[in-house]
Design an enzyme around this catalytic site. Structure first.
Site, PDB file in Angstrom:
ATOM      1  CG  ASP A  47      -2.158   0.812   1.029  1.00 34.01           C
ATOM      2  OD1 ASP A  47      -2.445   1.184  -0.125  1.00 34.01           O
ATOM      3  OD2 ASP A  47      -2.845   1.085   2.025  1.00 34.01           O
ATOM      4  CG  ASN A  99      -7.650  -2.207  -6.713  1.00 28.72           C
ATOM      5  OD1 ASN A  99      -6.621  -2.853  -6.538  1.00 28.72           O
ATOM      6  ND2 ASN A  99      -8.027  -1.260  -5.862  1.00 28.72           N
TER       7      ASN A  99
END
Length: 221
Positions: free
Chosen positions: A2, A50
């Site tokens: 991340d 996503n």
């Protein structure tokens, strides 16, 4: 992995630049993990959620994944890396599905380290698919409901045949699982880093492993 987007934004660069830098970090960490004798390394590369992002962002990331699969194969073969992919492959572009199949086939005999890319992956989706597969077998009469055990469930997961993770490392200061390997992480140890993924170093990876080794794992006992 991340923090790629925030890394790019802080430098006034497009988001894809952060993902390219993150891919370089993934390469370094994979090499270090292999040196240390780690046998399985799973990288959360693209989540089911996503797909809901802006199309241009998705297209850029698909392009990077496509480039990786085309250009890193020689390196994977040279370094004894076996590549596996978990997730909803049918949602990926057809050419990427083909590249994945080719890479998995060509690296299947490599044994130094297995690198698992979680692509189009979501744990709830994985568990739902496993439940459907088991339900079909029960309906067909090839499996009895009373015979369904945790071991049977595991055989129907994307990760069938892959050991449960010993350690989860999440970067960028986020403190959540984000729909990632929820079944498999029942007894996984967690290490959270404030570092954005593109800046995550092999020294920090080593420190995370040292932290893991200092812990006493009780497996719920």
């Amino acid at each position: 992995m991340d923090g790629n987007g925030r890394w790019a934004k802080a430098r006034g660069k497009p988001t894809i630049a952060g993902h390219r830098a993150g891919a370089e970090t993934a390469r370094r960490i994979t090499e270090r993990a292999a040196q240390l004798g780690v046998k399985y390394l799973t990288l959360y590369t693209f989540s089911s959620e996503n797909w809901l992002r802006q199309k241009s962002w998705v297209d850029d990331l698909m392009g990077l994944i496509r480039w990786y699969l085309k250009n890193e194969l020689k390196s994977l073969l040279k370094n004894g890396v076996r590549l596996r992919v978990i997730g909803q492959r049918d949602l990926l572009p057809p050419d990427i599905q083909t590249l994945i199949e080719q890479a998995e086939k060509q690296t299947e005999d490599n044994s130094t380290i297995t690198v698992i890319l979680a692509l189009s992956y979501g744990s709830r989706q994985e568990l739902t698919q496993a439940a459907k597969s088991i339900a079909h077998k029960i309906a067909e009469g090839t499996l009895h409901a009373d015979d369904v055990t945790p071991e049977i469930v595991e055989q129907h997961l994307y990760t069938a045949g892959i050991p449960d993770p010993d350690l989860l490392i999440r970067t960028s200061g986020e403190l959540r699982l984000s729909n990632y390997l929820l079944w498999q992480m029942a007894y996984t140890e967690f290490v959270f880093s404030q570092t954005l993924w593109p800046d995550f170093t092999t020294d920090e990876f080593d420190q995370a492993l040292e932290t893991y080794h200092r812990r006493q794992r009780r497996y719920g006992l």
